[in-house]
Design a protein around this motif. Structure first.
Motif, PDB file in Angstrom:
ATOM      1  N   PRO A   1       7.958  52.001  42.920  1.00  0.00           N
ATOM      2  CA  PRO A   1       7.641  50.708  43.530  1.00  0.00           C
ATOM      3  C   PRO A   1       6.947  50.839  44.882  1.00  0.00           C
ATOM      4  N   ALA A   2       6.152  49.818  45.206  1.00  0.00           N
ATOM      5  CA  ALA A   2       5.331  49.835  46.415  1.00  0.00           C
ATOM      6  C   ALA A   2       6.126  50.045  47.706  1.00  0.00           C
ATOM      7  N   PRO A   3       7.272  49.382  47.903  1.00  0.00           N
ATOM      8  CA  PRO A   3       7.958  49.518  49.196  1.00  0.00           C
ATOM      9  C   PRO A   3       8.313  50.954  49.569  1.00  0.00           C
ATOM     10  N   ILE A   4       8.741  51.780  48.597  1.00  0.00           N
ATOM     11  CA  ILE A   4       9.141  53.150  48.940  1.00  0.00           C
ATOM     12  C   ILE A   4       7.935  54.079  49.081  1.00  0.00           C
ATOM     13  N   ALA A   5       6.762  53.607  48.660  1.00  0.00           N
ATOM     14  CA  ALA A   5       5.540  54.371  48.923  1.00  0.00           C
ATOM     15  C   ALA A   5       5.023  54.072  50.320  1.00  0.00           C
ATOM     16  N   GLY A   6       5.456  52.948  50.881  1.00  0.00           N
ATOM     17  CA  GLY A   6       4.983  52.520  52.188  1.00  0.00           C
ATOM     18  C   GLY A   6       6.056  52.602  53.248  1.00  0.00           C
ATOM     19  N   ALA A   7       6.406  51.471  53.827  1.00  0.00           N
ATOM     20  CA  ALA A   7       7.279  51.441  55.004  1.00  0.00           C
ATOM     21  C   ALA A   7       8.686  51.956  54.740  1.00  0.00           C
ATOM     22  N   GLN A   8       9.163  51.884  53.495  1.00  0.00           N
ATOM     23  CA  GLN A   8      10.519  52.324  53.183  1.00  0.00           C
ATOM     24  C   GLN A   8      10.572  53.747  52.620  1.00  0.00           C
ATOM     25  N   CYS A   9       9.524  54.524  52.828  1.00  0.00           N
ATOM     26  CA  CYS A   9       9.492  55.901  52.308  1.00  0.00           C
ATOM     27  C   CYS A   9      10.560  56.747  52.993  1.00  0.00           C
ATOM     28  N   SER A  10      10.928  57.839  52.335  1.00  0.00           N
ATOM     29  CA  SER A  10      11.943  58.758  52.863  1.00  0.00           C
ATOM     30  C   SER A  10      11.504  60.196  52.634  1.00  0.00           C
ATOM     31  N   PRO A  11      11.814  61.095  53.573  1.00  0.00           N
ATOM     32  CA  PRO A  11      11.488  62.510  53.346  1.00  0.00           C
ATOM     33  C   PRO A  11      12.295  63.125  52.208  1.00  0.00           C
ATOM     34  N   TYR A  12      13.335  62.417  51.741  1.00  0.00           N
ATOM     35  CA  TYR A  12      14.162  62.939  50.652  1.00  0.00           C
ATOM     36  C   TYR A  12      13.705  62.450  49.281  1.00  0.00           C
ATOM     37  N   GLN A  13      12.630  61.665  49.232  1.00  0.00           N
ATOM     38  CA  GLN A  13      12.080  61.215  47.949  1.00  0.00           C
ATOM     39  C   GLN A  13      10.884  62.067  47.570  1.00  0.00           C
ATOM     40  N   PHE A  14      10.803  62.435  46.306  1.00  0.00           N
ATOM     41  CA  PHE A  14       9.633  63.102  45.750  1.00  0.00           C
ATOM     42  C   PHE A  14       9.389  62.480  44.380  1.00  0.00           C
ATOM     43  N   ILE A  15       8.379  61.616  44.307  1.00  0.00           N
ATOM     44  CA  ILE A  15       8.098  60.872  43.085  1.00  0.00           C
ATOM     45  C   ILE A  15       7.037  61.637  42.297  1.00  0.00           C
ATOM     46  N   VAL A  16       7.434  62.164  41.151  1.00  0.00           N
ATOM     47  CA  VAL A  16       6.571  63.069  40.393  1.00  0.00           C
ATOM     48  C   VAL A  16       5.647  62.309  39.445  1.00  0.00           C
ATOM     49  N   SER A  17       5.918  61.035  39.215  1.00  0.00           N
ATOM     50  CA  SER A  17       5.148  60.265  38.243  1.00  0.00           C
ATOM     51  C   SER A  17       3.890  59.663  38.869  1.00  0.00           C
ATOM     52  N   TRP A  18       4.030  58.544  39.581  1.00  0.00           N
ATOM     53  CA  TRP A  18       2.915  57.807  40.144  1.00  0.00           C
ATOM     54  C   TRP A  18       3.490  56.646  40.933  1.00  0.00           C
ATOM     55  N   GLN A  19       2.684  56.092  41.809  1.00  0.00           N
ATOM     56  CA  GLN A  19       3.038  54.801  42.412  1.00  0.00           C
ATOM     57  C   GLN A  19       2.609  53.732  41.410  1.00  0.00           C
ATOM     58  N   ASN A  20       3.459  52.743  41.200  1.00  0.00           N
ATOM     59  CA  ASN A  20       3.244  51.776  40.120  1.00  0.00           C
ATOM     60  C   ASN A  20       1.803  51.296  40.000  1.00  0.00           C
ATOM     61  N   ASP A  21       1.227  50.877  41.135  1.00  0.00           N
ATOM     62  CA  ASP A  21      -0.100  50.266  41.104  1.00  0.00           C
ATOM     63  C   ASP A  21      -1.168  51.184  40.514  1.00  0.00           C
ATOM     64  N   MET A  22      -0.988  52.505  40.656  1.00  0.00           N
ATOM     65  CA  MET A  22      -2.047  53.448  40.294  1.00  0.00           C
ATOM     66  C   MET A  22      -2.446  53.318  38.828  1.00  0.00           C
ATOM     67  N   GLN A  23      -1.445  53.112  37.961  1.00  0.00           N
ATOM     68  CA  GLN A  23      -1.746  53.056  36.526  1.00  0.00           C
ATOM     69  C   GLN A  23      -2.514  51.795  36.149  1.00  0.00           C
ATOM     70  N   SER A  24      -2.350  50.746  36.939  1.00  0.00           N
ATOM     71  CA  SER A  24      -3.100  49.516  36.654  1.00  0.00           C
ATOM     72  C   SER A  24      -4.393  49.451  37.455  1.00  0.00           C
ATOM     73  N   GLU A  25      -4.431  50.136  38.594  1.00  0.00           N
ATOM     74  CA  GLU A  25      -5.681  50.197  39.356  1.00  0.00           C
ATOM     75  C   GLU A  25      -6.792  50.805  38.503  1.00  0.00           C
ATOM     76  N   VAL A  26      -6.441  51.843  37.748  1.00  0.00           N
ATOM     77  CA  VAL A  26      -7.462  52.496  36.935  1.00  0.00           C
ATOM     78  C   VAL A  26      -7.931  51.576  35.805  1.00  0.00           C
ATOM     79  N   VAL A  27      -7.033  50.732  35.295  1.00  0.00           N
ATOM     80  CA  VAL A  27      -7.429  49.777  34.259  1.00  0.00           C
ATOM     81  C   VAL A  27      -8.307  48.686  34.869  1.00  0.00           C
ATOM     82  N   GLY A  28      -7.992  48.270  36.107  1.00  0.00           N
ATOM     83  CA  GLY A  28      -8.840  47.311  36.799  1.00  0.00           C
ATOM     84  C   GLY A  28     -10.236  47.850  37.030  1.00  0.00           C
TER      85      GLY A  28
END
Length: 392
Positions: free
Chosen positions: A128-155
């Motif tokens: 989700p967008a919030p944890i990619a932005g202001a609510q990010c943490s050094p203890y998170q490592f998201i191996v998949s994608w940020q949600n928007d990315m998969q639809s940005e490419v379709v746009g």
């Protein structure tokens, strides 16, 4: 007397050897695996689990050369249940790592309780967008994608195809909003309507009637798991497939196509990976997965497989000492593994920078309904929120 002395010495030596071996044998690293494992969306979490455990089992129950104990939990698509499970895994089971996390509303509920406890969160789906932005943490490592990315490419694909009028539909929760926001960010035509349906809605006849009446150039949808199966079947039954191009994210993939089958042929989907990728890591993954499960792997299995490969590399770098959080964090950030998607690196917010292709649902060489890559509209793509993250 000499015999007794020799016996005593031999026994003492054996005890010392055994104690030394026990001292050298590391305790298993406890890893919590949490995902949706029941209900209509259970196929997504099961694929995540299957992809992750392939690496663990191939390594004889180890990651990075160290034994691991994977504790499997079903979050049931209920954020309040997920929070309780996270607390149990952290406080009772004393896990060092939690991975999985299928849906973004669940991720939003557990992200802070996990990362505030300085437990490493290796997300293998929801971004989700919030944890990619202001609510990010050094203890998170998201191996998949940020949600928007998969639809940005379709746009971007829709813009490149010259579609002038598009209708967008998604479930009414964080990921649905992220996906439509991502589509709008790169689509330059008119968005005739954006429709948010209840997360548990299974019948889309009313929405499809409105679609047929509005006659858009294309339709963009995000309906994961069982929602996608129902939507695409109903879209085809309504006579819209092949008449109004269906563009999707997280709807037509290896988790849903075995159920949708030919009804999805011709639909377009945005993703980070497909089973026809030609790099060595992906080819081995697909071959091993099909041999083990007798089905084509979905992206959910692929990204969770990558999560296990990431942990395998990082745990090896710290020689199993994940308690040294600074060094383990650096080892994760290095992402020193061969991803199924080819190029992979973490951005400042610990989300991937990666190529984003689009795929068409088509028959593969064996006559099975699968995904065929047709274009790579976005290369080395960064998510839209990384600059809001204070991490460097």
């Amino acid at each position: 007397m000499k015999f007794k002395l020799r016996t005593l010495l031999a026994t003492a030596a054996s005890v010392c050897v055994l104690a030394s071996a026990q001292a050298q044998s590391p305790a298993p690293i406890k890893i919590g695996f949490m995902a949706e494992l029941s209900g209509p969306q259970g196929v997504l979490g099961q694929d995540q689990y299957d992809g992750f455990m392939m690496v663990v089992e191939r390594n004889g129950g180890k990651l990075g050369g160290t034994p691991v104990q994977v504790l499997r939990e079903d979050s049931q698509l209920k954020p309040e249940v997920a929070v309780q499970l996270a607390q149990k895994l952290i406080e009772k089971e004393k896990v060092s790592i939690i991975t999985g996390i299928t849906f973004s509303n669940v991720m939003m509920a557990v992200h802070k309780p996990i990362t505030d406890k300085e437990v490493f969160l290796i997300g293998s789906n929801g971004g989700p967008a919030p944890i990619a932005g202001a609510q990010c943490s050094p203890y998170q490592f998201i191996v998949s994608w940020q949600n928007d990315m998969q639809s940005e490419v379709v746009g971007k694909y829709a813009a490149d195809k010259g579609y002038k009028r598009v209708v967008a539909l998604a479930p009414n929760y964080q990921a649905g909003k992220d996906y439509i926001a991502g589509f709008k960010r790169f689509y330059k035509g008119e968005l005739v309507d954006e429709v948010y349906t209840p997360l548990n809605q299974q019948d889309f006849s009313a929405e499809l009637t409105q679609l047929a009446a509005s006659k858009p150039d294309a339709v963009f949808v995000f309906y994961p798991g069982g929602l996608g199966v129902n939507f695409v079947r109903q879209y085809q039954q309504a006579g819209l497939m092949g008449k109004i191009p269906l563009l999707s994210t997280g709807t037509n993939d290896g988790s849903t196509l075995p159920a949708i089958k030919d009804a999805a042929l011709g639909a377009i989907s945005g993703s980070f990976w497909g089973p026809d990728f030609n790099n060595p890591a992906s080819k081995k993954f697909v071959e091993d997965f099909e041999k083990k499960f007798n089905r084509i792997p979905s992206q959910y299995a692929a990204q969770s497989y990558d999560a296990a490969l990431l942990l395998d590399s990082a745990i090896a770098k710290v020689k199993g000492n994940v308690a040294n959080k600074k060094e383990f964090m650096a080892a994760l950030k290095a992402a020193d593994f061969s991803s199924v998607r080819g190029n992979f690196r973490f951005n400042n917010n610990n989300f991937p920078v990666q190529d984003m292709p689009v795929f068409e649902v088509a028959k593969d060489a064996k006559g099975r309904v699968s995904m065929k890559m047709v274009a790579i509209p976005l290369r080395n793509h960064q998510d839209a929120y990384h600059q809001l993250c204070a991490l460097k």
